[in-house]
Design a protein around this motif. Structure first.
Motif, PDB file in Angstrom:
ATOM      1  N   UNK A   1       0.743  -1.166   0.106  1.00  0.00           N
ATOM      2  CA  UNK A   1       0.047  -0.006  -0.059  1.00  0.00           C
ATOM      3  C   UNK A   1       0.761   1.282  -0.050  1.00  0.00           C
ATOM      4  N   UNK A   2       2.071   1.183   0.565  1.00  0.00           N
ATOM      5  CA  UNK A   2       3.035   2.337   0.644  1.00  0.00           C
ATOM      6  C   UNK A   2       3.421   2.604  -0.661  1.00  0.00           C
ATOM      7  N   UNK A   3       3.565   1.361  -1.522  1.00  0.00           N
ATOM      8  CA  UNK A   3       4.003   1.622  -2.859  1.00  0.00           C
ATOM      9  C   UNK A   3       2.952   2.298  -3.800  1.00  0.00           C
ATOM     10  N   UNK A   4       1.775   1.699  -3.450  1.00  0.00           N
ATOM     11  CA  UNK A   4       0.637   2.315  -4.448  1.00  0.00           C
ATOM     12  C   UNK A   4       0.313   3.789  -4.188  1.00  0.00           C
ATOM     13  N   UNK A   5       0.486   4.270  -3.043  1.00  0.00           N
ATOM     14  CA  UNK A   5       0.544   5.525  -2.425  1.00  0.00           C
ATOM     15  C   UNK A   5       1.324   6.284  -3.183  1.00  0.00           C
TER      16      UNK A   5
ATOM     17  N   UNK B   1      10.850  10.923  -9.758  1.00  0.00           N
ATOM     18  CA  UNK B   1      10.105  10.247  -8.526  1.00  0.00           C
ATOM     19  C   UNK B   1      10.603  10.304  -7.543  1.00  0.00           C
ATOM     20  N   UNK B   2      11.120  11.509  -7.025  1.00  0.00           N
ATOM     21  CA  UNK B   2      11.892  11.623  -5.884  1.00  0.00           C
ATOM     22  C   UNK B   2      10.888  11.896  -4.406  1.00  0.00           C
TER      23      UNK B   2
ATOM     24  N   UNK C   1      11.088   6.405  -1.612  1.00  0.00           N
ATOM     25  CA  UNK C   1      10.903   4.895  -1.286  1.00  0.00           C
ATOM     26  C   UNK C   1      11.943   4.279  -0.775  1.00  0.00           C
ATOM     27  N   UNK C   2      13.289   4.855  -1.055  1.00  0.00           N
ATOM     28  CA  UNK C   2      14.509   4.314  -0.159  1.00  0.00           C
ATOM     29  C   UNK C   2      14.147   4.287   1.244  1.00  0.00           C
ATOM     30  N   UNK C   3      13.613   5.568   1.659  1.00  0.00           N
ATOM     31  CA  UNK C   3      13.324   5.765   3.258  1.00  0.00           C
ATOM     32  C   UNK C   3      12.159   4.977   3.527  1.00  0.00           C
TER      33      UNK C   3
ATOM     34  N   UNK D   1       7.665  10.074   2.800  1.00  0.00           N
ATOM     35  CA  UNK D   1       7.771   8.476   2.798  1.00  0.00           C
ATOM     36  C   UNK D   1       7.225   7.832   4.277  1.00  0.00           C
ATOM     37  N   UNK D   2       7.918   8.724   5.323  1.00  0.00           N
ATOM     38  CA  UNK D   2       7.454   8.318   6.638  1.00  0.00           C
ATOM     39  C   UNK D   2       5.846   8.367   6.673  1.00  0.00           C
ATOM     40  N   UNK D   3       5.243   9.322   6.295  1.00  0.00           N
ATOM     41  CA  UNK D   3       3.754   9.572   6.348  1.00  0.00           C
ATOM     42  C   UNK D   3       3.161   8.310   5.527  1.00  0.00           C
ATOM     43  N   UNK D   4       3.368   8.043   4.470  1.00  0.00           N
ATOM     44  CA  UNK D   4       2.744   6.976   3.481  1.00  0.00           C
ATOM     45  C   UNK D   4       3.063   5.927   3.913  1.00  0.00           C
TER      46      UNK D   4
END
Length: 415
Positions: free
Chosen positions: A247-251, A296-297, A301-303, A368-371
């Motif tokens: 879900x993090x990916x899709x967001x 896509x910065x 997604x790294x973090x 990234x933390x929020x998603x």
């Protein structure tokens, strides 16, 4: 707000660090494929023989192949019972009915889907039973397909305005927000100052960060999933993490489509950032090419992956849990401290890496933390796809494998 405030005089860098390794285009995909295959073999079901179709225990607790299992062992699946009638004979008949339809609850509705247990002895079903991690590999292939689509959609959305210019505007807006908004106190040290610290007297460390950025993200995450599939105290716990990351990916992919953002390394030189990873054509296959979205910065997604992995390691240490899961054993002090240290150090290391190599802004890591948090809180949204999974497996004439996670625990219980 003038953009001149975030520019600096350009000075040609004096490089002493090395960029990412110049691997052939097939090198990193082969590396990831090797990790996946190794995970598949390592997580195989011991004692199950693909070609032996005689009656075998399907699981270590002698689960039947047509036992009512859901996608993640989280949804209840009942047989079509005539509870309302109170007819005990009818209830017993339906309970023992072979290949009874699966009962699913989805969006407040009750759905009945085909029971694929009749396909349990098909050759491809038996392969899946032997190597249940293949199902996880399939999920992540689907995820990569959506990532690829995000780049195509973003280019289509901004085809008239020019996606490159839009991405640079977004990047500069982030820098201005970090430096001049009322929240600027959260980032007292600017990203370029972090990179310059490594550039002046610490380029040996920068070499490590360059190569870590190129090689850890995808291989490390895939390797983590293989390890967690084996080590998780229950498959439900593994599935929660997998759904959270998906879900993090899709967001993130949705944000990529509508908010393309240029990483600092691609900004014009007057903004003070250097491409330490990709200089001298040292690009990683995950950073360039037609399958990569270079704009896509936001979010990072790294973090996001690193934060997810760190949280799992903290959970796995058991230090913050008074009650362990059934069958789970309290770890020794050494392993508790190890997982605690690694769970904190890994996200911090990735944060320093993405900033020092000018691949992300602080705000990218924050989003990234929020998603990731949203992904965890809402991960069960994927349960709505369970009926579709049932139908897909029916079309493929494939019985979904019983996960091999916790096989070690079950084996020790039986002994």
């Amino acid at each position: 707000m003038s953009r001149g405030n975030i520019t600096v005089p350009y000075e040609p860098p004096q490089w002493n660090s090395a960029p990412a390794w110049k691997l052939p285009g097939w090198g990193e995909p082969v590396m990831v494929a090797s990790i996946l295959v190794t995970s598949m073999i390592f997580n195989r079901r011991r004692g199950f023989r693909i070609l032996d179709r005689r009656r075998q225990p399907q699981g270590l607790l002698n689960e039947e192949p047509d036992s009512p299992r859901s996608s993640d062992d989280l949804l209840t699946r009942e047989q079509m019972l005539a509870h309302e009638s109170g007819d005990d004979d009818s209830v017993e008949s339906l309970t023992t009915m072979k290949n009874a339809p699966k009962k699913r609850r989805c969006c407040g509705m009750t759905l009945y889907t085909p029971n694929t247990s009749r396909f349990a002895n098909h050759f491809h079903s038996r392969i899946m039973q032997k190597f249940p991690f293949l199902m996880e590999m399939f999920y992540w292939i689907v995820t990569f397909a959506f990532y690829r689509i995000s780049k195509i959609l973003s280019q289509a959305v901004f085809s008239k305005t020019g996606i490159w210019d839009v991405a640079m505007d977004h990047a500069l807006a982030i820098l201005e927000f970090e430096q001049f908004s009322w929240l600027s106190f959260l980032w007292p040290v600017h990203e370029r100052d972090v990179q310059q610290w490594f550039m002046h007297g610490h380029q040996t460390w920068l070499t490590i960060l360059n190569r870590s950025y190129a090689l850890i993200h995808i291989p490390g995450t895939v390797g983590f999933l293989g390890w967690w599939y084996y080590s998780a105290p229950s498959f439900n716990t593994f599935a929660t993490v997998r759904r959270t990351m998906t879900l993090t990916n899709f967001s993130a992919f949705t944000i990529f489509v509508f908010y393309p953002c240029m990483p600092p390394r691609l900004l014009p030189p007057e903004y003070g950032f250097l491409d330490s990873v990709g200089r001298d054509n040292g690009q990683s296959v995950w950073m360039s090419g037609k399958y990569v979205n270079a704009l896509a910065a936001m979010p990072s997604m790294h973090f996001a992956y690193a934060f997810s992995i760190g949280c799992v390691l903290l959970y796995h240490s058991g230090i913050f849990r008074k009650i362990l899961e059934p069958g789970e054993v309290r770890k020794s002090k050494f392993w508790q401290i190890f997982f605690l240290w690694f769970g904190i150090a890994y996200p911090l290391f990735i944060l320093v890496t993405i900033i020092a190599t000018a691949n992300h802004y602080y705000l990218d890591a924050g989003v990234g933390f929020l998603v990731t948090i949203i992904g965890f809180l809402c991960n069960r949204v994927f349960m709505v796809f369970v009926p579709l999974e049932d139908l897909l497996l029916w079309c493929l004439r494939l019985e979904k494998p019983i996960p091999s996670t916790t096989d070690r625990t079950r084996r020790s219980i039986l002994v």
